[in-house]
Design a protein around this motif. Structure first.
Motif, PDB file in Angstrom:
ATOM      1  N   SER A  99       0.812  -1.215   0.000  1.00  0.00           N
ATOM      2  CA  SER A  99       0.000   0.000   0.000  1.00  0.00           C
ATOM      3  C   SER A  99       0.849   1.270   0.000  1.00  0.00           C
ATOM      4  N   THR A 100       2.117   1.168   0.407  1.00  0.00           N
ATOM      5  CA  THR A 100       2.946   2.364   0.413  1.00  0.00           C
ATOM      6  C   THR A 100       3.520   2.678  -0.962  1.00  0.00           C
ATOM      7  N   THR A 101       3.443   1.723  -1.894  1.00  0.00           N
ATOM      8  CA  THR A 101       4.003   1.961  -3.220  1.00  0.00           C
ATOM      9  C   THR A 101       2.938   2.063  -4.305  1.00  0.00           C
ATOM     10  N   ILE A 102       1.676   1.875  -3.969  1.00  0.00           N
ATOM     11  CA  ILE A 102       0.605   1.887  -4.962  1.00  0.00           C
ATOM     12  C   ILE A 102       0.562   3.195  -5.734  1.00  0.00           C
ATOM     13  N   GLY A 103       0.813   4.311  -5.089  1.00  0.00           N
ATOM     14  CA  GLY A 103       0.722   5.604  -5.758  1.00  0.00           C
ATOM     15  C   GLY A 103       1.595   5.713  -6.997  1.00  0.00           C
ATOM     16  N   THR A 104       2.666   4.961  -7.065  1.00  0.00           N
ATOM     17  CA  THR A 104       3.527   5.016  -8.236  1.00  0.00           C
ATOM     18  C   THR A 104       3.346   3.772  -9.108  1.00  0.00           C
ATOM     19  N   GLY A 105       2.335   2.991  -8.840  1.00  0.00           N
ATOM     20  CA  GLY A 105       2.070   1.787  -9.617  1.00  0.00           C
ATOM     21  C   GLY A 105       0.888   1.984 -10.547  1.00  0.00           C
ATOM     22  N   LEU A 106       0.141   0.937 -10.697  1.00  0.00           N
ATOM     23  CA  LEU A 106      -1.022   0.926 -11.576  1.00  0.00           C
ATOM     24  C   LEU A 106      -2.233   0.486 -10.757  1.00  0.00           C
ATOM     25  N   GLU A 107      -3.323   1.215 -10.906  1.00  0.00           N
ATOM     26  CA  GLU A 107      -4.548   0.890 -10.174  1.00  0.00           C
ATOM     27  C   GLU A 107      -5.686   0.755 -11.165  1.00  0.00           C
ATOM     28  N   ALA A 108      -6.373  -0.353 -11.111  1.00  0.00           N
ATOM     29  CA  ALA A 108      -7.535  -0.576 -11.980  1.00  0.00           C
ATOM     30  C   ALA A 108      -8.774  -0.568 -11.095  1.00  0.00           C
ATOM     31  N   ARG A 109      -9.750   0.256 -11.455  1.00  0.00           N
ATOM     32  CA  ARG A 109     -10.955   0.443 -10.647  1.00  0.00           C
ATOM     33  C   ARG A 109     -12.210   0.175 -11.468  1.00  0.00           C
ATOM     34  N   GLY A 110     -12.978  -0.820 -11.063  1.00  0.00           N
ATOM     35  CA  GLY A 110     -14.281  -1.076 -11.672  1.00  0.00           C
ATOM     36  C   GLY A 110     -14.219  -1.342 -13.172  1.00  0.00           C
ATOM     37  N   ILE A 111     -13.267  -2.161 -13.595  1.00  0.00           N
ATOM     38  CA  ILE A 111     -13.114  -2.429 -15.023  1.00  0.00           C
ATOM     39  C   ILE A 111     -14.223  -3.364 -15.519  1.00  0.00           C
TER      40      ILE A 111
ATOM     41  N   LYS B 284     -21.788  -8.599 -25.579  1.00  0.00           N
ATOM     42  CA  LYS B 284     -21.388  -9.607 -24.583  1.00  0.00           C
ATOM     43  C   LYS B 284     -20.485  -8.975 -23.522  1.00  0.00           C
ATOM     44  N   HIS B 285     -20.974  -8.944 -22.293  1.00  0.00           N
ATOM     45  CA  HIS B 285     -20.255  -8.375 -21.153  1.00  0.00           C
ATOM     46  C   HIS B 285     -19.316  -9.445 -20.620  1.00  0.00           C
ATOM     47  N   VAL B 286     -17.994  -9.260 -20.828  1.00  0.00           N
ATOM     48  CA  VAL B 286     -17.038 -10.322 -20.519  1.00  0.00           C
ATOM     49  C   VAL B 286     -16.229 -10.094 -19.238  1.00  0.00           C
ATOM     50  N   LEU B 287     -16.124  -8.855 -18.794  1.00  0.00           N
ATOM     51  CA  LEU B 287     -15.482  -8.549 -17.514  1.00  0.00           C
ATOM     52  C   LEU B 287     -16.414  -7.657 -16.727  1.00  0.00           C
ATOM     53  N   SER B 288     -16.568  -7.947 -15.442  1.00  0.00           N
ATOM     54  CA  SER B 288     -17.510  -7.187 -14.643  1.00  0.00           C
ATOM     55  C   SER B 288     -16.877  -6.714 -13.342  1.00  0.00           C
ATOM     56  N   ASP B 289     -16.676  -5.394 -13.248  1.00  0.00           N
ATOM     57  CA  ASP B 289     -16.282  -4.728 -12.011  1.00  0.00           C
ATOM     58  C   ASP B 289     -14.998  -5.286 -11.384  1.00  0.00           C
ATOM     59  N   ILE B 290     -13.932  -5.333 -12.169  1.00  0.00           N
ATOM     60  CA  ILE B 290     -12.647  -5.842 -11.679  1.00  0.00           C
ATOM     61  C   ILE B 290     -11.822  -4.673 -11.127  1.00  0.00           C
ATOM     62  N   THR B 291     -11.391  -4.803  -9.889  1.00  0.00           N
ATOM     63  CA  THR B 291     -10.546  -3.810  -9.242  1.00  0.00           C
ATOM     64  C   THR B 291      -9.301  -4.520  -8.733  1.00  0.00           C
ATOM     65  N   LEU B 292      -8.135  -3.977  -9.104  1.00  0.00           N
ATOM     66  CA  LEU B 292      -6.882  -4.609  -8.714  1.00  0.00           C
ATOM     67  C   LEU B 292      -5.775  -3.567  -8.730  1.00  0.00           C
ATOM     68  N   ASP B 293      -4.925  -3.593  -7.707  1.00  0.00           N
ATOM     69  CA  ASP B 293      -3.771  -2.697  -7.635  1.00  0.00           C
ATOM     70  C   ASP B 293      -2.513  -3.462  -7.990  1.00  0.00           C
TER      71      ASP B 293
ATOM     72  N   GLU C 142     -12.617  -4.218 -32.991  1.00  0.00           N
ATOM     73  CA  GLU C 142     -13.897  -3.707 -33.491  1.00  0.00           C
ATOM     74  C   GLU C 142     -15.046  -4.214 -32.618  1.00  0.00           C
ATOM     75  N   GLY C 143     -15.889  -3.309 -32.159  1.00  0.00           N
ATOM     76  CA  GLY C 143     -17.050  -3.652 -31.349  1.00  0.00           C
ATOM     77  C   GLY C 143     -16.745  -3.821 -29.869  1.00  0.00           C
ATOM     78  N   ALA C 144     -15.485  -3.690 -29.489  1.00  0.00           N
ATOM     79  CA  ALA C 144     -15.115  -3.851 -28.082  1.00  0.00           C
ATOM     80  C   ALA C 144     -15.176  -2.504 -27.369  1.00  0.00           C
ATOM     81  N   LYS C 145     -15.525  -2.553 -26.090  1.00  0.00           N
ATOM     82  CA  LYS C 145     -15.499  -1.325 -25.296  1.00  0.00           C
ATOM     83  C   LYS C 145     -15.140  -1.664 -23.857  1.00  0.00           C
ATOM     84  N   THR C 146     -14.721  -0.628 -23.144  1.00  0.00           N
ATOM     85  CA  THR C 146     -14.264  -0.762 -21.766  1.00  0.00           C
ATOM     86  C   THR C 146     -14.838   0.380 -20.945  1.00  0.00           C
ATOM     87  N   SER C 147     -15.116   0.109 -19.681  1.00  0.00           N
ATOM     88  CA  SER C 147     -15.458   1.191 -18.761  1.00  0.00           C
ATOM     89  C   SER C 147     -14.694   0.960 -17.466  1.00  0.00           C
TER      90      SER C 147
END
Length: 163
Positions: free
Chosen positions: A4-16, A23-32, A64-69
């Motif tokens: 948790s002390t190094t997350i700020g300089t890493g990568l954070e994925a929120r609600g992917i 076709k909804h293939v990934l639902s609400d993935i959060t990972l640091d 083509e046809g793919a999207k992300t949120s």
């Protein structure tokens, strides 16, 4: 030091979330991903590991046809912000694919030096020297030195993997 002390300089994925068409293939993935660490994604074939990774460096949107949120924060900045330079994002968040995938419209030489060209290197001697060095390290130089102008996709599967 904990993660948790190094997350700020890493990568954070929120609600992917990710879709292929409707076709909804990934639902609400959060990972640091803490800076300077290695993370493994393990799961059965077809569970979404590669799709998730493609979302982390904005390659998913190229399909083509793919999207992300959701949000992917690199050093606190959302890589999906319209102001973000997609090429810079992909330069900083690299990806090595399981299957070989040379750039289909690029020569063997251009596949090897694509990163240098993105960095603005254009001097032919530097590009050729770097290509030879890299191809030698990949045990590919002797097989391709006389056909650097041919498409990368013209190589065998094993050669493409080394490319």
């Amino acid at each position: 030091m904990n993660a948790s002390t190094t997350i700020g300089t890493g990568l954070e994925a929120r609600g992917i979330h990710a879709w292929f068409g409707s076709k909804h293939v990934l639902s609400d993935i959060t990972l640091d991903f803490a800076a300077g660490t290695v993370t493994s994604l393990i799961g059965p074939s077809g569970c979404g590991k590669s799709t998730y990774l493609r979302c982390l460096n904005r390659i998913h949107e190229e399909i083509e046809g793919a999207k992300t949120s959701g949000e992917v924060l690199l050093e606190g900045k959302n890589i999906y912000d319209k102001k973000m330079d997609v090429v810079d994002v992909r330069r900083r968040i690299g990806m090595v694919f399981q299957k070989p995938n040379p750039f289909p419209s690029m020569s063997i030489l251009d596949n090897v030096v694509a990163g240098l060209r993105l960095q603005g290197v254009s001097k032919k001697s530097i590009l050729l020297d770097t290509a030879e060095n890299c191809l030698r390290k990949a045990a590919l130089w002797d097989e391709v030195k006389d056909k650097l102008d041919q498409l990368g996709t013209s190589l065998s599967g094993g050669q493409q993997q080394r490319l």
